[in-house]
Design a protein around this motif. Structure first.
Motif, PDB file in Angstrom:
ATOM      1  N   GLY D 178       1.057  -0.901   0.095  1.00  0.00           N
ATOM      2  CA  GLY D 178      -0.012   0.089  -0.050  1.00  0.00           C
ATOM      3  C   GLY D 178       1.219   1.478   0.265  1.00  0.00           C
TER       4      GLY D 178
ATOM      5  N   GLU F   2      -6.747  13.239   5.565  1.00  0.00           N
ATOM      6  CA  GLU F   2      -5.892  11.931   5.247  1.00  0.00           C
ATOM      7  C   GLU F   2      -4.832  11.759   7.025  1.00  0.00           C
ATOM      8  OE1 GLU F   2      -5.938  13.603   2.432  1.00  0.00           O
ATOM      9  OE2 GLU F   2      -6.615  12.435   0.718  1.00  0.00           O
ATOM     10  N   LEU F  42      -5.545   1.424   5.212  1.00  0.00           N
ATOM     11  CA  LEU F  42      -4.435   2.260   4.701  1.00  0.00           C
ATOM     12  C   LEU F  42      -3.968   2.801   3.350  1.00  0.00           C
ATOM     13  CD1 LEU F  42      -0.894   1.497   6.446  1.00  0.00           C
ATOM     14  CD2 LEU F  42      -0.948   0.781   4.294  1.00  0.00           C
ATOM     15  N   ILE F  43      -3.799   0.890   2.816  1.00  0.00           N
ATOM     16  CA  ILE F  43      -3.870   0.507   1.746  1.00  0.00           C
ATOM     17  C   ILE F  43      -5.172   2.584   0.574  1.00  0.00           C
ATOM     18  CG2 ILE F  43      -4.368  -0.721  -0.502  1.00  0.00           C
ATOM     19  CD1 ILE F  43      -4.124  -2.976   0.663  1.00  0.00           C
ATOM     20  N   PHE F  44      -5.968   1.876   1.435  1.00  0.00           N
ATOM     21  CA  PHE F  44      -7.244   2.704   0.792  1.00  0.00           C
ATOM     22  C   PHE F  44      -6.439   4.507   0.760  1.00  0.00           C
ATOM     23  CE2 PHE F  44     -11.017   5.183   0.965  1.00  0.00           C
ATOM     24  CZ  PHE F  44     -11.806   4.495  -0.075  1.00  0.00           C
ATOM     25  N   THR F  45      -5.617   4.915   2.351  1.00  0.00           N
ATOM     26  CA  THR F  45      -5.956   5.891   2.383  1.00  0.00           C
ATOM     27  C   THR F  45      -4.428   6.373   1.505  1.00  0.00           C
ATOM     28  OG1 THR F  45      -6.878   5.623   4.574  1.00  0.00           O
ATOM     29  CG2 THR F  45      -5.061   7.301   3.897  1.00  0.00           C
ATOM     30  N   SER F  46      -3.422   5.620   1.642  1.00  0.00           N
ATOM     31  CA  SER F  46      -2.010   5.939   0.991  1.00  0.00           C
ATOM     32  C   SER F  46      -1.822   6.779  -0.159  1.00  0.00           C
ATOM     33  CB  SER F  46      -0.760   5.342   1.571  1.00  0.00           C
ATOM     34  OG  SER F  46      -1.063   3.792   1.434  1.00  0.00           O
ATOM     35  N   ALA F  47      -2.800   6.669  -0.915  1.00  0.00           N
ATOM     36  CA  ALA F  47      -3.258   6.524  -2.460  1.00  0.00           C
ATOM     37  C   ALA F  47      -3.917   7.885  -2.560  1.00  0.00           C
ATOM     38  CB  ALA F  47      -3.756   5.314  -3.770  1.00  0.00           C
ATOM     39  N   GLY F  48      -4.138   8.060  -1.397  1.00  0.00           N
ATOM     40  CA  GLY F  48      -5.056   9.438  -1.403  1.00  0.00           C
ATOM     41  C   GLY F  48      -6.401   9.824  -1.400  1.00  0.00           C
TER      42      GLY F  48
ATOM     43  N   LEU G 699       1.478   9.916   2.125  1.00  0.00           N
ATOM     44  CA  LEU G 699       1.155  10.771   1.574  1.00  0.00           C
ATOM     45  C   LEU G 699       2.078  12.092   1.492  1.00  0.00           C
ATOM     46  CD1 LEU G 699      -2.130  10.504   4.234  1.00  0.00           C
ATOM     47  CD2 LEU G 699      -1.825   9.871   1.172  1.00  0.00           C
ATOM     48  N   ARG G 702       4.633  11.696  -2.206  1.00  0.00           N
ATOM     49  CA  ARG G 702       4.215  10.747  -3.831  1.00  0.00           C
ATOM     50  C   ARG G 702       4.888  11.141  -4.623  1.00  0.00           C
ATOM     51  NH1 ARG G 702      -1.242   8.209  -5.025  1.00  0.00           N
ATOM     52  NH2 ARG G 702      -0.353   7.370  -6.947  1.00  0.00           N
TER      53      ARG G 702
END
Ligand code: NA
Ligand code: NA
Lengths: 89, 162, 142, 506, 134, 115, 776
Positions: D178, F2, F42-48, G699, G702
């Motif tokens: 992730g 976030e 976490l996966i969901f969040t760390s991409a924004g 975050l 990136r």
């Protein structure tokens, strides 16, 4: 309109919090289950409001599934209670 | 007969759900409805009284909504005011409804009506145990419930008036 | 011996389960365009069967289901693996989507859909296998 | 389009599905077991010949170009691993024909076996970091189910540890994936490598490298993350132990090799140094663990740990010879370790125990079994001229060349203690006079001729592999050398996967 | 105009939901709490769904909004019934202000039999037959 | 949003691990559940995070009109949820069987296989 | 040549088959191989003595510079001849000694394999190949020493010899690799020519120590000498073979072989001569402590090995010649003596010399052989042993360093050796007749052939030493690195060496006369011997076991908690350190939150915490349920309807499963102490903190745009779907989904097996067939 929606959401999440308090307080398992059931019903409403707020109808699908399926958790708990599962409250 | 009605109903539900009111979709709905019914056909008991179903249904919904709002307000008032005005209790209510479907329908209606909640049906299906919040006037409550039962049963029964 | 479910639950299950199954098929078929898909649909369907199980017990559910849940898993796995293969016929890599239009209905059939159906069956079969096995352990279920 | 890239995944998947579909028909299941694993082996050899001919082969699954879809990538290293999967799968399938009880068969033994192989092959072939996670899980859940088959007390206790620690590892892996996606916005390993290649000195890359290291370290059973392995590997049916021992931890090692030669190559002075320490400690603590054991399979289990250290050592030294040695070591070890477990199963079948003190006398009664034991046992201990000698020799030579004397010393010492363990088994199980018959224990029915053949056949086959590698090491050496060359030149991998996209900067 | 109705429905729905939550928190025993959740919350959701239907105004969405209401009406009482019954039978304490309980004397906690209090011989046989077929 | 989620996810991880370190097998499995949920978030969040723009293509268009949420992490999380569901169902049943067979729910009494 | 050796291994493998075909005579058939080899080697004598070096090239693993190249020079030829000639006798002898033994066939397998390993060892030119054969001799001798495998002592001795020699072997391997890398050659010949490079390299000393580690263990030098007498557990033919010609000489061979490459330095000379001398005296001294004939001979072997090492250390030309002479002499007489010892053991049923006496009448041939061989051992004129001893004493007297010291030690060793020889040659055969367990009579002919011929050779070469001088000179030349001349003769005139010999003769006989007193005097020293290096070996083994048990208790202690804590500490430690040290904490906060979102997130966290602190299981489950619903709400809020639906369905079904399962489980018990709780809180808290920091860092940092832009753009045109997530799931990343559903199916199979397996096993029936399952 936006304000109304925000107020609605805020009120509903506060309701969610209240339900959660009941869930924590109990005192018996059925009380908690009732709180959980209310939690899911409130969520159905919250998602509906989200759909309005974002203008995305697809969110309703979540509501519809929740309305149709979430009560199964309650049924499961009830079955446990009725069969005399070891209760710890 | 009953199966066909259910089938049509399911097909309609399908059309409503999909939001696609085309002939193809209705056909698909009929097929899927048939399939689901085929799955449970061995468990289907005979249902009766669907002829004048729709008008009675509309009347009933109106009646029900009125009761719903009225009673909700009463409960609401009690909840938001600090002292408890309610006088709850569990009463046994003799049932006129006979079939499982009728009993269930009625019991759920009662549960949806504020102030009352179906607890259980006796094993011989003659009595419905109800938890009521406001037992100040038990007779009035029973009368109201009987009225509800009568109107509900009208939805199910063709000839005999209840 | 405990009854499987109350009268009210049983009747409600008889009404709700077909609705849930229907809804699951709906979710399955439209999953490619709207929220849904094989997994979600399978979960909804297994929820429906779980309700039926709670209301009527294992024997009745088995009778209605006609196939053992394990067979559903097998069929689902088979379908989902097979859906990967038609691409080979065209010399394309595995899992390349193939689309066919069914003439009469104008319905578009595709390997992703076949795959999704496989997923649906697997999810249904898996959940049911687990739930049935767990309830059988309770012994006092009919 | 070359289907042989994907077939090693799809054949066991299909075999598993079919096997499950016919779960009531034992004969069909057995037939599928042999044919399925056999064709897996054949396909993997086909893959080798293709890779040998055309270089790194890539299949873009679903015809979605890289890096958007999932790529299956067969470089030589992956191909070697797939072949080993085929060999072990086929051997264990044959062996299982004799050892698997009706009960196990009825509850999914063969489907689980196929799907475990599918997971392993998938992990080897995938070129996508998240897809790697998925195959890890396939493998893991299949192993969970195989581990508890039989529901004995020890199995349950072992399984709880196995499941918990492996799930922890999966979550660490998932967390790292992730974060990695958040950082570089892609999942294709070649693409990740290419993108990270353009980044100068980003500390977060090292952080992720270390996270992956811990996640795969758990899977590989490296020090001090190996606890789940000795707690559980001796509990399932022995064919399952053999399958696990041969393949599972090696998938973790494979993943370490893959990411630390392809993706995280920015600061080897930091990351590979950690690996080096881990390798040394893994070797040492594993072998010491084995020394304290007096049960056949437990000894073997701890030795898996110590041998993992050698493989990681090859990676950690990160020289061409060392990486070659690591590959060679993996190759040798999978065959040998699986074989030892299979042999322990025969011993158990004959004497009814895995406890050394309750065994004995097999040298007199089963001389051929004794010979068959000596081959993998001495090979494991690195005795010439068996496969293990060359594996150890290369790693040690690489260690000396790289001037890593401390860890080389450990490697040598561990070799001696490994020999000690193997000889301990030999002396107790084969040389020692048989113990007094136990009154309580019922007399074992002696195995039938057909049953024995089904057990011996894979053992002999694997022993021949060990002998072949030992006596005719050059072809295997050359193979390992080419694969190490590929591993140390990631641009080839990237180019094979990304094709034209290599040139355009994202 | 539509906005006003929508707003009213939303606020009303939210109010009923809050009411349900307050009720669950404040009411003294399990059964009375069930009253709050089943009715007020359902009504609240129904109002919000009506607002949704008004907001989108497309057939598909309206159908789905009504679907939510329908499904909730079908499931909420069943859930209330099962948990209420279970809670009652396993001995959730009733509020001290409870007036009467006509169920308790008819329930046998060992056999889980629930009498109607109006059994005759004929009824008894019918009942045993029923429970066999079930 | 976030940063808030980051803190919340951190707390979820901590809660999960705390539960896993208890001696009761039931708590262990609840800990595993929390952990997998935390990882999914976490996966969901760390991409924004993106509000109110689900990755759906409106009917009649070939691509979404405006900016939509990143669909890829969603697909990953979906896969992860399903896997976690399967694995945790297994774990849940495992603890039950372990309890029945070992006759203890105390993890400290399940150490025979190691020593 | 390679074919012969490899063929020998094949022959070994076929030994059981030969036994089936030829029965008892199989050993004789197999003896044909070493016999023909001996013959062939014999015919190479002229060429080799002429200084030719025969090379037989053969590649093995060229990539690793490993070849199976064989090399035949004087040294190799001397060893190869000894190995194959004595091998012939041993094989013949075995036929009588192990007549009717059930394991005879297996014995032949290992013995022939051992023989071939030895041959390979002395012939190999490649260092790796040399090591391969070196280790093969360790393994095969392990199997030989443990031949009486049901005897715990035999197993123990075998293990001891294996561990010591294999341990030394690993040290040797390291030394050889370093040497090869420095000398840039993997051929012994190549390395020999690179001697100066190696000697001047900074790593010379480590290399030397490593190599000596291998050689000293193998050839039983002090302080590793103890394994060799213990190895007497082997059948006597093995002892004869191991101690005369082969195994123990491997170390000597190696030193001799490396002398040109490694030798000549101060370190080399000091180490070899001192250790050799000490070993020599130790061996001779300890020999006299024992009454078992085999032990006595074994210690005298230790003495001989020490002598040989010492000679190599001295390193003069004289010493080289003495080395070759002594080596050959020792092989001849020691081989004969062991075979005699075997005859005695076989015919009388005892190995104790003290229990024998007056056997010369019953076994005259044996007695004669024993006498000749023992006299050679004692270095008595006119036997070949005398020449060996004389040249040794010469060399010692003319040593460049430590000469007085070495001479003194050599003299005392010679004295004691003579006493030992007398004990072996006289004690059993002369004096009063004693009763032995078995009635003694002469051994069978196949057992006598070896002793007769070997003793005969001792005598022959003693009388006519020039027969051997060519070979000896050639061997000594190989050791020396450049050709040298050797002329052996029985009589060198009266010189200091002869004087020393005479002294040793007299004093040795004195010790023999008062042997019983000698042993009695030494008895008080027993505790000292008990604390010798062998005790060190056992201490070391115990230490390893103790450490391993301690380690297991520390690490693999069965507490899953500890495993988790350890794993997490590694994770947090490594990752956290890397984060702080290599990245640092740099990120911006930009809080853009809505109140309801905050509340939902807060509820999610509260749900999780509640689940942790709830003392009631089902309440905890309900709390987990609320957390799940909150997560579903978060998914919906942040544009993931599919995720929302999935999450809530999964949550619902999970609750159902949990409830079904908890039905069977007991309530929570509060088991941890508060200290444990604090510890767990610290571990959990630091992990949580780490995760938070990682997310914040990512975050903020990136690096690249996501590949999903392509998916958003192409999902409808290419994937024909409007739900991009679903297109990803069933098309773009369908392989993930495929794996995922298999996970689900596998979990279901596992659950099913767990719940149902026991019952079906119990009922001993198979799961319901299709028909049964339909009917329920
Ligand atoms: Na009030
Ligand atoms: Na979907």
């Amino acid at each position: 309109m936006k304000i109304v929606i925000f107020i609605t959401l805020a009120v509903m999440t506060v309701a969610l919090c209240l339900a959660f308090v009941r869930l924590v307080k109990g005192p018996s398992l059925p009380d908690r289950v009732v709180a959980l059931e209310l939690f899911s019903t409130l969520s159905v409403g919250i998602i509906g409001v989200s759909a309005i707020m974002t203008d995305v109808a697809s969110f309703l699908d979540v509501s519809i599934v929740m309305a149709l399926m979430a009560f199964l958790a309650t049924i499961g708990f009830s079955r446990f209670l009725e069969r005399g599962g070891p209760r710890d409250d | 007969m009953i199966g066909a009605i259910w089938n049509l109903l399911l097909a309609l539900a399908w059309v409503v759900l999909t939001g696609d009111f085309s002939g193809h979709n209705l056909l698909a709905g009929l097929v899927f409805g048939y399939l689901t019914l085929a799955l449970i056909q061995s468990h289907d008991e005979a249902l009766s009284g669907y002829a004048q179903w729709l008008p009675r249904l509309i009347l009933f919904i109106g009646f029900f909504l009125k009761e719903l709002v009225k009673a909700n307000l009463r409960v609401a008032f009690d909840i938001v005011t600090p002292p408890w005005y309610m006088k709850p209790g569990v009463i046994a209510m003799p049932l006129k409804a006979k079939t499982d479907l009728e009993i269930t329908f009625f019991a759920n209606l009662i549960s949806l009506t504020p102030g009352t909640l179906s607890l259980d049906v006796s094993d011989d299906r003659r009595v419905l145990y109800i938890h009521a919040m406001f037992l100040d006037d038990e007779q009035e409550l029973r009368r109201g419930l009987e009225e509800l039962e009568r109107r509900a049963l009208e939805l199910f029964r063709r000839e005999e008036s209840v | 011996m405990v009854r499987s479910g109350t009268l009210i639950l049983s009747v409600a299950a008889r009404l709700l389960m077909p609705l849930q199954l229907l809804f699951s098929v709906f979710l399955l078929l439209r999953g490619h365009d709207e929220p849904g898909g094989g997994f979600i649909a399978g979960l909804v369907a297994s929820g429906g069967f779980a309700l039926y199980l709670f209301a009527y017990g294992i024997r009745a559910t088995r009778t209605m289901l006609r196939v053992a849940p394990q067979d559903l898993i097998g069929m689902g796995l088979f379908l989902s693996v097979v859906s990967a293969l038609p691409a080979l016929w065209h010399g394309q890599p595995f899992l390349t989507a193939q689309w066919w239009t069914i003439p009469v209905l104008g319905f578009k059939f595709s390997t992703p859909l076949l795959f999704d159906i496989g997923v649906y069956l697997i999810v249904l079969g898996s959940v049911l296998t687990a739930v049935v096995a767990l309830m059988e352990g309770d012994h006092d279920d009919d | 389009m070359s289907p042989e890239v994907a077939l090693p995944i799809f054949i066991p998947l299909l075999s598993g599905a079919l096997s499950l579909l016919f779960w009531r028909l034992h004969t069909v299941q057995r037939f599928i077991a042999v044919v399925g694993t056999g064709s897996l082996l054949v396909t993997s050899l086909w893959l080798l010949s293709s890779v040998d001919e055309h270089g790194i082969l890539v299949m873009q699954m679903g015809n979605w170009e890289a890096p958007f879809g999932i790529s299956l990538v067969a470089d030589l290293f992956a191909t070697i691993m797939v072949i080993l999967t085929g060999i072990i799968g086929f051997s264990v399938a044959l062996y299982s024909l004799a050892t698997t009880s009706r009960g196990h068969e009825a509850f999914g033994y063969f489907p689980l076996m196929h799907l475990l192989l599918a997971g392993v092959a998938g992990a080897f072939l995938t070129g996508d970091i998240f897809n790697l996670y998925v195959w890890f899980e396939v493998m893991l859940v299949a192993s969970f189910a195989l581990l508890i088959l039989g529901s004995e007390k020890a199995q349950m206790e072992g399984a709880i540890k196995y499941v918990t620690l492996n799930l922890l590892s999966s979550v660490i892996f998932l967390t790292a994936v992730g974060l990695l996606y958040g950082l570089v916005g892609t999942l294709n390993m070649a693409d990740i490598a290419q993108r990270l290649g353009q980044v100068e000195d980003n500390g977060m890359v090292d952080v992720l490298a270390v996270m992956f290291m811990v996640a795969f370290g758990i899977k590989a059973a490296a020090f001090p993350l190996f606890f789940w392995l000795p707690a559980s590997y001796h509990t399932p049916p022995v064919a399952v132990s053999a399958l696990f021992a041969g393949l599972l931890t090696k998938v973790g090692v494979y993943a370490l090799f893959r990411i630390f030669t392809l993706i995280f190559t920015q600061s080897p002075g930091y990351t590979h140094e950690i690996l080096l320490w881990g390798a040394g400690m893994t070797m040492l603590s594993g072998v010491l663990g084995a020394t304290a054991q007096f049960e056949f399979r437990r000894i073997l289990s701890f030795h898996i740990v110590s041998q993992i250290g050698y493989m990681i050592l090859g990676l950690a030294l990160y020289t061409p010879l060392a990486v070659l040695g690591g590959v060679f070591y993996i190759l040798h070890h999978i065959i040998v370790k699986a074989n030892l477990f299979l042999i322990s199963g025969v011993v158990h079948r004959l004497c009814g125990s895995y406890e050394l003190k309750r065994l004995g006398g097999l040298y007199r009664s089963h001389p051929w079994l004794a010979v068959l034991f000596l081959i993998p046992a001495l090979s494991l201990a690195g005795m010439p001229p068996l496969s293990g000698f060359f594996a150890k020799f290369i790693v040690i030579r690489a260690g000396i060349e790289a001037e890593a004397y401390g860890v080389t010393l450990i490697a040598l010492l561990v070799g001696l203690l490994t020999l000690y363990s193997m000889v301990k088994i030999w002396a107790e199980v084969f040389w020692k006079a048989p113990p007094e018959p136990d009154e309580d224990k019922p007399e074992l029915a002696s195995p039938g001729q057909r049953e024995l053949w089904q057990m011996y056949l894979p053992i002999v086959g694997l022993a021949l592999c060990t002998l072949f590698i030992g006596l005719n090491g050059q072809p295997i050496y050359a193979l390992a050398e080419s694969s190490a060359e590929q591993l140390l030149d990631p641009s080839r991998y990237i180019e094979a996967v990304m094709g034209d996209a290599t040139k355009e900067a994202p | 105009m539509i906005d006003v109705i929508k707003g009213a429905l939303l606020l009303g729905g939210a109010a009923f939901m809050l009411l349900a939550a307050v009720g669950v928190l404040r009411l003294p025993d399990l059964l009375t709490r069930l009253h709050a959740t089943t009715k007020s919350a359902t009504l609240g959701v129904a109002m919000i769904m009506l607002a949704v239907a008004l907001h989108f105004g497309e057939v598909a969405v309206v159908a789905r909004a009504f679907g939510v209401i329908l499904f909730l009406l079908m499931t909420a009482p069943v859930a209330a019934h099962t948990i209420g019954r279970a809670g009652y039978f396993v001995g959730s304490k009733l509020w001290s202000g409870t007036l009467k309980d006509e169920l308790r004397p008819n329930y046998d906690p060992l056999t889980h039999e629930l009498k109607s209090g109006m059994e005759t011989e004929a009824n008894a046989t019918r009942q045993s037959k029923d429970s066999d077929t079930r | 949003m976030e940063p808030l989620m980051a803190v919340a996810i951190g707390i979820l991880y901590a809660a999960a691990i705390y539960m896993m370190l208890r001696r009761s097998i039931v708590k262990l499995v609840i800990g595993l559940m929390l952990l997998s949920n935390a990882a999914n978030l976490l996966i969901f969040t760390s991409a924004g995070l993106t509000r109110g723009a689900p990755p759906l293509v409106p009917t009649g268009l070939t691509a979404p009109a405006g900016q939509v949420a990143d669909p890829l992490p969603q697909a990953l999380v979906l896969t992860a949820i399903v896997i976690a569901f399967g694995v945790l169902s297994f774990a849940v049943v495992l603890i039950r069987r372990a309890y029945e067979i070992v006759k203890a729910d105390d993890l400290d009494r399940m150490k025979d296989t190691d020593t | 040549m390679q074919l012969a050796v490899l063929g020998g291994f094949v022959l070994a493998a076929f030994a059981p088959l030969l036994h089936r075909w030829f029965g008892e005579r199989a050993g004789l058939v197999m003896a044909l191989l070493p016999a023909s080899l001996s013959l062939w080697l014999f015919f190479q004598l002229p060429a080799v003595t002429a200084g030719e070096v025969l090379v037989f090239e053969y590649p093995w693993v060229p990539g690793l510079d490993i070849s199976l190249t064989f090399l035949l020079d004087g040294l190799s030829l001397l060893f190869a001849l000894m190995i194959s000639v004595i091998g012939v006798f041993v094989l013949i002898y075995t036929r009588g000694y192990l007549k009717g033994h059930p394991d005879l066939a297996r014995f032949h397998v290992v013995l022939v394999a051992f023989m071939m390993s030895m041959l390979g060892l002395v012939l190999a030119d490649n260092v790796v190949t040399l090591f391969v054969f070196w280790e093969l001799t360790s393994i095969t001798s392990y199997l030989l020493i443990g031949f009486n495998h049901t005897d715990p002592e035999a197993r123990k001795s075998a293990l001891q010899s294996l561990l010591i020699t294999a341990g030394g072997g690993l040290s040797l391997l390291a030394g050889l690799i370093m040497m090869a890398l420095i000398g840039d050659s993997w051929s012994l010949q190549g390395l020999t020519s690179q001697g100066d490079v190696i000697r001047e390299h900074g790593f010379y000393l480590p290399i030397l120590l490593c190599v000596l580690g291998g050689a000293f263990t193998k050839s039983a030098q002090f302080p590793f000498h103890f394994w060799l007498p213990n190895a007497m557990a082997a059948p006597t033919p093995v002892s004869a073979y191991l101690h005369s010609a082969t195994m123990v000489k491997a170390g000597i061979y190696l030193l001799a072989r490396l002398q040109p490459g490694l030798g000549g330095t101060e370190a080399w000379m000091t180490l070899l001569s001192l250790f050799g001398a000490v070993t020599m005296v130790t061996g001779a001294f300890l020999a006299l402590r024992h009454t078992s004939i085999k032990s006595l001979l074994a210690y005298s072997t230790v003495m001989a090995l020490g002598t040989l090492t010492m000679l190599l250390g001295i390193g003069t030309k004289e010493a080289m010649v003495a080395f070759a002479t002594f080596l050959l002499a020792h092989s001849l007489y020691k081989g004969a003596l062991f075979l005699v010892a075997g005859i005695l053991d076989h015919e009388t049923g005892t190995k104790d010399i003290a229990a024998m006496g007056g056997l010369r009448r019953a076994m005259p041939v044996t007695a004669t052989c024993a006498g000749i061989a023992a006299l050679s051992l004692g270095g008595v004129i006119p036997l070949f042993g005398f020449i060996g001893k004389e040249s040794m004493l010469e060399a010692v007297l003319h040593a460049e360093r430590f000469s007085p010291f070495l001479s003194a030690l050599s003299l005392s060793a010679a004295i004691m050796t003579l006493a030992a020889a007398a004990i072996v040659a006289l004690r059993p055969f002369f004096g009063t007749r004693r009763e032995t367990p078995r009635a003694p009579h002469e051994g069978p002919p196949e057992m006598l052939v070896g002793p007769i011929l070997l003793a005969g050779l001792s005598l022959l070469l003693g009388v006519a030493p020039e027969l051997a001088s060519g070979l000896i000179a050639a061997a000594a030349s190989s050791v020396n690195g450049e050709p040298l001349h050797a002329s052996l003769s029985l009589w060198h005139g009266i010189n200091p060496a002869l004087m020393l010999s005479l002294v040793s003769l007299v004093l040795g006989l004195l010790i023999f006369r008062y042997w019983g007193h000698w042993r009695a005097w030494l008895r008080p020293l027993e505790p000292l011997f008990a604390r010798g290096p062998e005790a060190g070996y056992f201490k070391f083994m115990d230490l390893i076991v103790t450490v391993s048990i301690w380690q297991t208790r520390m690490l693999q202690n069965g507490y899953i908690r500890n495993y988790l804590v350890m794993t997490l500490l590694v994770l947090v430690g490594l990752t956290g350190y890397t984060l702080l040290a290599r990245q640092g904490l740099t990120f911006d906060f930009a809080l853009d939150v809505h109140i309801h979102e905050v509340l939902v997130v807060g509820l999610m966290v509260s749900g999780a915490i509640t689940a942790c602190i709830m003392r009631l299981r089902l309440a905890a489950v309900a709390a987990v349920g609320t957390m799940g619903f909150c997560i579903a709400l978060i998914f919906v809020t942040f544009s993931a309807p599919d995720l929302g639906i999935t999450q809530l369905l999964v949550e619902t079904l999970t609750v159902i499963l949990l409830v079904l399962v908890l039905f069977r489980l007991p309530r929570f018990a509060s088991l941890s102490t508060s200290l444990e709780r604090v510890r767990d809180l610290v571990v959990a808290g630091s992990t949580g903190l780490l995760v938070t920091l990682l997310i914040l860092t990512v975050l903020d940092g990136r690096l690249f745009p996501s590949i999903s832009d392509y998916m958003i753009a192409n999902s409808q045109p290419e994937g024909h779907g409007h739900n991009i997530v679903n297109v990803i799931l069933v098309d773009i990343r369908a392989l993930d989904t495929l794996g995922e559903v298999f996970v689900l199916a596998l979990a279901a199979i596992g659950v099913y097996a767990m719940l149902r397996f026991h019952s079906s096993e119990h009922d001993d029936r198979h799961p319901p067939s299709r028909k049964e399952s339909r009917n329920g």
